[in-house]
Scaffold this motif. Structure first.
Motif, PDB file in Angstrom:
ATOM      1  N   ALA A   1       0.835  -1.215   0.000  1.00  0.00           N
ATOM      2  CA  ALA A   1       0.000   0.000   0.000  1.00  0.00           C
ATOM      3  C   ALA A   1       0.862   1.255   0.000  1.00  0.00           C
ATOM      4  CB  ALA A   1      -0.924  -0.023   1.217  1.00  0.00           C
ATOM      5  N   ALA A   2       1.982   1.222   0.718  1.00  0.00           N
ATOM      6  CA  ALA A   2       2.841   2.408   0.824  1.00  0.00           C
ATOM      7  C   ALA A   2       3.664   2.632  -0.436  1.00  0.00           C
ATOM      8  CB  ALA A   2       3.756   2.270   2.033  1.00  0.00           C
TER       9      ALA A   2
ATOM     10  N   VAL B   1      18.042   5.761   8.229  1.00  0.00           N
ATOM     11  CA  VAL B   1      17.692   4.824   9.299  1.00  0.00           C
ATOM     12  C   VAL B   1      16.364   5.236   9.911  1.00  0.00           C
ATOM     13  CG1 VAL B   1      18.404   3.828  11.509  1.00  0.00           C
ATOM     14  CG2 VAL B   1      20.126   4.422   9.791  1.00  0.00           C
ATOM     15  N   GLY B   2      15.454   4.285  10.038  1.00  0.00           N
ATOM     16  CA  GLY B   2      14.198   4.535  10.718  1.00  0.00           C
ATOM     17  C   GLY B   2      14.363   4.268  12.202  1.00  0.00           C
TER      18      GLY B   2
ATOM     19  N   ARG C   1      15.620   0.306   7.395  1.00  0.00           N
ATOM     20  CA  ARG C   1      16.601   1.158   6.726  1.00  0.00           C
ATOM     21  C   ARG C   1      16.313   1.223   5.234  1.00  0.00           C
ATOM     22  NH1 ARG C   1      21.834   1.151  10.061  1.00  0.00           N
ATOM     23  NH2 ARG C   1      21.178   0.163  12.006  1.00  0.00           N
ATOM     24  N   VAL C   2      16.656   2.375   4.663  1.00  0.00           N
ATOM     25  CA  VAL C   2      16.565   2.560   3.219  1.00  0.00           C
ATOM     26  C   VAL C   2      17.975   2.800   2.703  1.00  0.00           C
ATOM     27  CG1 VAL C   2      15.608   3.950   1.353  1.00  0.00           C
ATOM     28  CG2 VAL C   2      14.236   3.492   3.400  1.00  0.00           C
ATOM     29  N   PHE C   3      18.362   2.054   1.668  1.00  0.00           N
ATOM     30  CA  PHE C   3      19.728   2.109   1.138  1.00  0.00           C
ATOM     31  C   PHE C   3      19.729   2.539  -0.319  1.00  0.00           C
ATOM     32  CE2 PHE C   3      19.646  -1.452   4.186  1.00  0.00           C
ATOM     33  CZ  PHE C   3      20.610  -1.043   5.091  1.00  0.00           C
TER      34      PHE C   3
ATOM     35  N   ALA D   1       5.665   4.948   6.536  1.00  0.00           N
ATOM     36  CA  ALA D   1       6.759   5.930   6.529  1.00  0.00           C
ATOM     37  C   ALA D   1       7.743   5.687   5.393  1.00  0.00           C
ATOM     38  CB  ALA D   1       7.505   5.882   7.865  1.00  0.00           C
ATOM     39  N   ALA D   2       7.636   4.567   4.696  1.00  0.00           N
ATOM     40  CA  ALA D   2       8.606   4.213   3.653  1.00  0.00           C
ATOM     41  C   ALA D   2       8.697   5.252   2.541  1.00  0.00           C
ATOM     42  CB  ALA D   2       8.285   2.835   3.084  1.00  0.00           C
ATOM     43  N   PRO D   3       7.588   5.762   1.996  1.00  0.00           N
ATOM     44  CA  PRO D   3       7.723   6.782   0.934  1.00  0.00           C
ATOM     45  C   PRO D   3       8.504   8.014   1.387  1.00  0.00           C
ATOM     46  CG  PRO D   3       5.480   5.937   1.013  1.00  0.00           C
ATOM     47  CD  PRO D   3       6.176   5.397   2.218  1.00  0.00           C
TER      48      PRO D   3
END
Length: 334
Positions: free
Chosen positions: A34-35, A117-118, A159-161, A100-102
Protein backbone atom coordinates in the motif's frame (compact mmCIF):
# COMPACT_ATOMS: atom_id res chain seq x y z
CA UNK A 1 16.79 17.99 -5.49
CA UNK A 2 16.07 15.00 -7.75
CA UNK A 3 13.64 15.81 -10.52
CA UNK A 4 10.34 13.92 -10.73
CA UNK A 5 11.32 11.97 -13.85
CA UNK A 6 14.42 10.51 -12.24
CA UNK A 7 12.56 9.74 -9.03
CA UNK A 8 9.78 7.98 -10.93
CA UNK A 9 12.30 5.92 -12.89
CA UNK A 10 14.01 4.60 -9.76
CA UNK A 11 13.43 0.92 -9.10
CA UNK A 12 12.49 0.35 -5.48
CA UNK A 13 12.79 -3.05 -3.82
CA UNK A 14 11.42 -3.93 -0.39
CA UNK A 15 13.52 -6.71 1.14
CA UNK A 16 12.20 -8.61 4.16
CA UNK A 17 14.28 -11.26 5.97
CA UNK A 18 11.94 -13.71 7.70
CA UNK A 19 12.09 -16.60 10.14
CA UNK A 20 8.84 -18.11 11.42
CA UNK A 21 6.69 -15.04 10.68
CA UNK A 22 3.52 -16.75 9.46
CA UNK A 23 1.38 -14.60 11.76
CA UNK A 24 2.79 -11.26 10.60
CA UNK A 25 4.21 -11.53 7.09
CA UNK A 26 0.92 -11.03 5.22
CA UNK A 27 0.25 -7.76 7.07
CA UNK A 28 3.85 -6.65 6.48
CA UNK A 29 3.65 -7.30 2.74
CA UNK A 30 0.25 -5.61 2.51
CA UNK A 31 1.54 -2.56 4.39
CA UNK A 32 4.50 -2.05 2.08
CA UNK A 33 2.37 -2.81 -1.00
CA UNK A 34 0.00 0.00 0.00
CA UNK A 35 2.84 2.41 0.82
CA UNK A 36 5.01 1.63 -2.24
CA UNK A 37 2.67 0.26 -4.93
CA UNK A 38 5.35 0.30 -7.65
CA UNK A 39 7.98 -1.50 -5.58
CA UNK A 40 8.90 -5.16 -5.83
CA UNK A 41 8.58 -6.92 -2.48
CA UNK A 42 10.99 -9.75 -1.71
CA UNK A 43 10.61 -12.10 1.24
CA UNK A 44 13.68 -14.18 2.06
CA UNK A 45 12.68 -17.18 4.13
CA UNK A 46 15.41 -18.39 6.50
CA UNK A 47 14.47 -22.04 7.17
CA UNK A 48 11.10 -21.23 8.72
CA UNK A 49 9.30 -24.16 10.32
CA UNK A 50 5.87 -22.63 9.73
CA UNK A 51 4.02 -21.44 6.61
CA UNK A 52 5.89 -18.13 6.24
CA UNK A 53 6.84 -18.76 2.60
CA UNK A 54 3.37 -19.88 1.55
CA UNK A 55 1.64 -16.95 3.25
CA UNK A 56 4.11 -14.43 1.78
CA UNK A 57 3.66 -15.85 -1.70
CA UNK A 58 -0.12 -15.69 -1.36
CA UNK A 59 0.20 -12.06 -0.27
CA UNK A 60 1.95 -11.25 -3.55
CA UNK A 61 5.61 -11.18 -2.49
CA UNK A 62 8.51 -12.68 -4.42
CA UNK A 63 9.70 -15.45 -2.10
CA UNK A 64 13.27 -16.73 -2.02
CA UNK A 65 15.17 -18.92 0.42
CA UNK A 66 18.47 -18.64 2.30
CA UNK A 67 19.60 -21.92 3.90
CA UNK A 68 22.39 -20.52 6.10
CA UNK A 69 20.76 -19.63 9.41
CA UNK A 70 21.10 -16.07 10.67
CA UNK A 71 19.95 -12.59 9.65
CA UNK A 72 23.43 -11.60 8.48
CA UNK A 73 23.47 -14.48 5.99
CA UNK A 74 20.03 -13.44 4.72
CA UNK A 75 21.05 -9.80 4.28
CA UNK A 76 24.19 -10.88 2.39
CA UNK A 77 22.05 -12.93 0.01
CA UNK A 78 19.48 -10.16 -0.47
CA UNK A 79 22.12 -7.53 -1.20
CA UNK A 80 23.81 -9.85 -3.70
CA UNK A 81 20.74 -11.05 -5.58
CA UNK A 82 18.22 -8.21 -5.67
CA UNK A 83 18.69 -5.54 -8.34
CA UNK A 84 17.22 -2.10 -7.67
CA UNK A 85 18.11 1.57 -7.30
CA UNK A 86 16.66 1.95 -3.80
CA UNK A 87 16.34 -0.79 -1.19
CA UNK A 88 13.89 -0.67 1.72
CA UNK A 89 14.82 -3.22 4.37
CA UNK A 90 12.55 -4.10 7.29
CA UNK A 91 11.66 -7.10 9.39
CA UNK A 92 8.72 -9.31 8.52
CA UNK A 93 7.07 -8.97 11.94
CA UNK A 94 4.79 -5.99 11.15
CA UNK A 95 6.40 -3.83 13.86
CA UNK A 96 7.84 -1.16 11.57
CA UNK A 97 5.70 1.60 10.09
CA UNK A 98 5.37 0.77 6.39
CA UNK A 99 3.52 4.05 5.79
CA UNK A 100 6.76 5.93 6.53
CA UNK A 101 8.61 4.21 3.65
CA UNK A 102 7.72 6.78 0.93
CA UNK A 103 9.04 9.59 3.16
CA UNK A 104 12.30 7.73 3.80
CA UNK A 105 12.76 6.95 0.10
CA UNK A 106 12.00 10.54 -0.88
CA UNK A 107 14.57 11.88 1.60
CA UNK A 108 17.21 9.48 0.34
CA UNK A 109 16.62 10.59 -3.27
CA UNK A 110 16.17 14.32 -2.61
CA UNK A 111 19.31 14.61 -0.49
CA UNK A 112 21.27 11.97 -2.42
CA UNK A 113 21.92 9.96 0.72
CA UNK A 114 23.20 6.41 0.91
CA UNK A 115 21.23 5.33 3.96
CA UNK A 116 18.25 6.54 5.96
CA UNK A 117 17.69 4.82 9.30
CA UNK A 118 14.20 4.54 10.72
CA UNK A 119 14.90 5.15 14.41
CA UNK A 120 12.30 3.42 16.54
CA UNK A 121 9.82 5.28 18.72
CA UNK A 122 7.33 3.12 20.56
CA UNK A 123 4.36 4.03 22.70
CA UNK A 124 3.82 0.38 23.60
CA UNK A 125 5.97 -1.13 26.36
CA UNK A 126 5.70 -4.65 24.90
CA UNK A 127 7.05 -3.46 21.54
CA UNK A 128 10.40 -2.21 22.83
CA UNK A 129 11.26 -3.69 26.24
CA UNK A 130 13.33 -1.78 28.80
CA UNK A 131 16.18 -4.28 28.59
CA UNK A 132 16.39 -3.74 24.84
CA UNK A 133 16.25 0.04 25.27
CA UNK A 134 19.07 -0.01 27.81
CA UNK A 135 21.18 -2.35 25.67
CA UNK A 136 20.60 -0.24 22.57
CA UNK A 137 21.57 2.96 24.41
CA UNK A 138 24.70 1.34 25.88
CA UNK A 139 25.87 -0.13 22.56
CA UNK A 140 25.12 3.12 20.73
CA UNK A 141 27.19 5.02 23.28
CA UNK A 142 30.12 2.61 22.92
CA UNK A 143 29.98 2.92 19.13
CA UNK A 144 29.93 6.72 19.34
CA UNK A 145 32.94 6.70 21.69
CA UNK A 146 34.97 4.50 19.36
CA UNK A 147 34.01 5.89 15.95
CA UNK A 148 33.39 9.51 16.87
CA UNK A 149 29.81 9.77 15.65
CA UNK A 150 26.89 7.42 15.56
CA UNK A 151 23.14 7.00 15.20
CA UNK A 152 20.53 7.18 17.92
CA UNK A 153 19.33 3.66 17.06
CA UNK A 154 22.11 1.51 15.65
CA UNK A 155 20.05 -1.67 16.01
CA UNK A 156 17.06 -0.59 13.95
CA UNK A 157 16.17 -3.05 11.20
CA UNK A 158 14.23 -0.41 9.25
CA UNK A 159 16.60 1.16 6.73
CA UNK A 160 16.57 2.56 3.22
CA UNK A 161 19.73 2.11 1.14
CA UNK A 162 21.07 3.39 -2.14
CA UNK A 163 22.33 0.95 -4.72
CA UNK A 164 25.92 2.09 -4.22
CA UNK A 165 25.70 1.28 -0.51
CA UNK A 166 24.27 -2.19 -1.09
CA UNK A 167 26.63 -3.20 -3.88
CA UNK A 168 29.77 -1.91 -2.11
CA UNK A 169 29.05 -3.43 1.30
CA UNK A 170 30.94 -6.68 2.05
CA UNK A 171 28.57 -8.33 4.55
CA UNK A 172 30.59 -10.38 7.06
CA UNK A 173 28.15 -10.82 9.95
CA UNK A 174 26.05 -13.93 10.46
CA UNK A 175 23.30 -12.85 12.87
CA UNK A 176 21.55 -9.85 14.42
CA UNK A 177 24.85 -7.97 14.67
CA UNK A 178 24.42 -7.12 10.98
CA UNK A 179 22.84 -3.74 11.86
CA UNK A 180 25.97 -2.78 13.79
CA UNK A 181 28.19 -3.73 10.85
CA UNK A 182 26.00 -1.67 8.50
CA UNK A 183 26.27 1.36 10.77
CA UNK A 184 30.06 1.07 11.08
CA UNK A 185 30.44 0.66 7.31
CA UNK A 186 28.57 3.93 6.73
CA UNK A 187 30.56 5.74 9.40
CA UNK A 188 33.93 4.50 8.20
CA UNK A 189 33.37 5.52 4.57
CA UNK A 190 31.89 8.88 5.65
CA UNK A 191 28.73 8.21 3.66
CA UNK A 192 25.93 10.79 3.61
CA UNK A 193 23.27 9.31 5.89
CA UNK A 194 20.24 10.45 7.87
CA UNK A 195 18.06 9.19 10.70
CA UNK A 196 14.31 9.69 10.92
CA UNK A 197 12.15 8.77 13.90
CA UNK A 198 9.43 6.29 12.92
CA UNK A 199 6.70 4.50 14.83
CA UNK A 200 7.42 1.05 16.22
CA UNK A 201 4.57 -1.22 17.19
CA UNK A 202 4.02 -4.46 19.04
CA UNK A 203 4.08 -7.77 17.22
CA UNK A 204 0.71 -9.19 16.20
CA UNK A 205 -0.69 -12.08 18.22
CA UNK A 206 1.07 -15.32 17.38
CA UNK A 207 4.36 -13.67 16.35
CA UNK A 208 7.31 -14.30 18.68
CA UNK A 209 10.58 -12.35 18.88
CA UNK A 210 13.74 -14.27 17.95
CA UNK A 211 16.02 -11.79 19.70
CA UNK A 212 17.75 -12.92 22.90
CA UNK A 213 18.58 -9.86 25.01
CA UNK A 214 21.78 -11.21 26.58
CA UNK A 215 23.07 -13.60 23.92
CA UNK A 216 22.53 -11.27 20.97
CA UNK A 217 23.61 -8.26 23.05
CA UNK A 218 26.91 -10.01 23.75
CA UNK A 219 27.32 -10.85 20.06
CA UNK A 220 26.70 -7.22 19.10
CA UNK A 221 29.18 -5.98 21.72
CA UNK A 222 31.72 -8.53 20.45
CA UNK A 223 31.14 -7.28 16.90
CA UNK A 224 31.74 -3.68 17.99
CA UNK A 225 35.03 -4.67 19.67
CA UNK A 226 36.09 -6.70 16.62
CA UNK A 227 35.37 -3.75 14.33
CA UNK A 228 37.21 -1.49 16.80
CA UNK A 229 40.28 -3.71 16.46
CA UNK A 230 40.00 -3.90 12.67
CA UNK A 231 39.08 -0.28 11.88
CA UNK A 232 41.00 1.53 14.66
CA UNK A 233 44.15 -0.56 15.14
CA UNK A 234 46.34 2.30 16.43
CA UNK A 235 43.86 3.14 19.17
CA UNK A 236 43.09 -0.50 20.00
CA UNK A 237 46.68 -1.72 20.20
CA UNK A 238 47.74 1.62 21.69
CA UNK A 239 45.37 1.03 24.62
CA UNK A 240 46.77 -2.49 25.06
CA UNK A 241 50.33 -1.13 24.90
CA UNK A 242 49.50 1.59 27.42
CA UNK A 243 48.03 -0.90 29.90
CA UNK A 244 51.04 -3.21 29.58
CA UNK A 245 53.45 -0.31 30.00
CA UNK A 246 51.55 0.92 33.06
CA UNK A 247 51.71 -2.54 34.63
CA UNK A 248 55.44 -2.69 33.90
CA UNK A 249 55.96 0.68 35.61
CA UNK A 250 54.00 -0.44 38.66
CA UNK A 251 56.17 -3.56 38.95
CA UNK A 252 59.42 -1.69 38.25
CA UNK A 253 58.87 1.29 40.56
CA UNK A 254 59.75 -0.53 43.85
CA UNK A 255 62.75 -2.15 42.12
CA UNK A 256 64.00 1.25 40.98
CA UNK A 257 63.75 2.64 44.53
CA UNK A 258 65.64 -0.36 45.95
CA UNK A 259 68.29 -0.10 43.24
CA UNK A 260 68.80 3.63 43.92
CA UNK A 261 69.30 2.91 47.62
CA UNK A 262 71.42 -0.29 47.50
CA UNK A 263 72.65 -0.66 43.94
CA UNK A 264 71.09 -4.15 43.90
CA UNK A 265 68.11 -5.75 42.15
CA UNK A 266 66.84 -8.27 44.70
CA UNK A 267 63.79 -9.51 42.77
CA UNK A 268 65.25 -10.50 39.43
CA UNK A 269 62.12 -12.38 38.14
CA UNK A 270 60.01 -9.25 38.68
CA UNK A 271 62.58 -7.17 36.81
CA UNK A 272 62.56 -9.63 33.92
CA UNK A 273 58.74 -9.58 33.89
CA UNK A 274 58.71 -5.76 33.78
CA UNK A 275 61.18 -5.71 30.89
CA UNK A 276 59.13 -8.34 29.06
CA UNK A 277 55.94 -6.30 29.49
CA UNK A 278 57.65 -3.23 28.05
CA UNK A 279 58.85 -5.23 25.05
CA UNK A 280 55.33 -6.61 24.45
CA UNK A 281 53.91 -3.07 24.82
CA UNK A 282 56.29 -1.74 22.17
CA UNK A 283 55.41 -4.65 19.86
CA UNK A 284 51.70 -3.86 20.28
CA UNK A 285 52.29 -0.22 19.46
CA UNK A 286 54.20 -1.01 16.27
CA UNK A 287 51.62 -3.66 15.36
CA UNK A 288 48.93 -0.98 15.55
CA UNK A 289 50.96 1.40 13.37
CA UNK A 290 51.56 -1.26 10.71
CA UNK A 291 47.94 -2.41 10.69
CA UNK A 292 46.78 1.20 10.40
CA UNK A 293 48.57 1.42 7.05
CA UNK A 294 46.87 -1.79 5.91
CA UNK A 295 43.46 -0.56 7.07
CA UNK A 296 43.95 2.75 5.28
CA UNK A 297 44.64 0.89 2.03
CA UNK A 298 41.57 -1.31 2.52
CA UNK A 299 39.44 1.73 3.25
CA UNK A 300 40.64 3.43 0.07
CA UNK A 301 39.74 0.34 -1.98
CA UNK A 302 36.27 0.20 -0.42
CA UNK A 303 35.80 3.90 -1.04
CA UNK A 304 36.75 3.53 -4.70
CA UNK A 305 34.34 0.58 -5.07
CA UNK A 306 31.64 2.75 -3.51
CA UNK A 307 32.42 5.66 -5.85
CA UNK A 308 32.23 3.35 -8.85
CA UNK A 309 28.44 3.45 -8.60
CA UNK A 310 26.25 6.52 -9.28
CA UNK A 311 24.64 8.56 -6.53
CA UNK A 312 21.01 7.67 -5.75
CA UNK A 313 18.53 9.11 -8.22
CA UNK A 314 21.13 10.12 -10.80
CA UNK A 315 21.27 8.47 -14.23
CA UNK A 316 24.33 6.51 -15.27
CA UNK A 317 26.53 8.61 -17.55
CA UNK A 318 29.19 7.28 -19.92
CA UNK A 319 32.80 8.09 -19.12
CA UNK A 320 35.07 8.57 -22.14
CA UNK A 321 38.55 7.14 -22.04
CA UNK A 322 40.71 9.51 -24.06
CA UNK A 323 44.23 8.71 -25.18
CA UNK A 324 47.04 11.28 -24.75
CA UNK A 325 46.63 12.18 -28.43
CA UNK A 326 43.00 13.06 -27.91
CA UNK A 327 41.48 9.98 -29.61
CA UNK A 328 38.64 8.38 -27.70
CA UNK A 329 39.33 4.77 -26.78
CA UNK A 330 35.76 3.89 -25.86
CA UNK A 331 33.40 4.46 -23.00
CA UNK A 332 32.13 2.63 -19.98
CA UNK A 333 29.27 3.31 -17.60
CA UNK A 334 30.11 5.31 -14.51
Amino acid sequence: MIDAAHAAACRVAVILPCYNEEAAIAATVAGFRAALPRAEIYVYDNNSRDRTAEVARAAGAIVRTERMQGKGHVVRRMFADVEADVYVMADGDATYDAAAAPMLVAQLLDEQLDMVVGARRSEVEEAYRRGHRFGNAMLTGILARIFGRSFNDILSGYRVFSRRFVKSFPVLSAGFEIETEISVHALELRMPVAEVVTAYGARPEGSVSKLSTYRDGWRILNTIMMLFRIERPVLFFGVVAGLLALLALILAFPLAITYSQTGLVPRLPTAILAVGLVIVAVLNLFCGLILDTVVRGRREVRRLAYLGLPAPGLPRTPVSLVSPGGKAQGSSPA
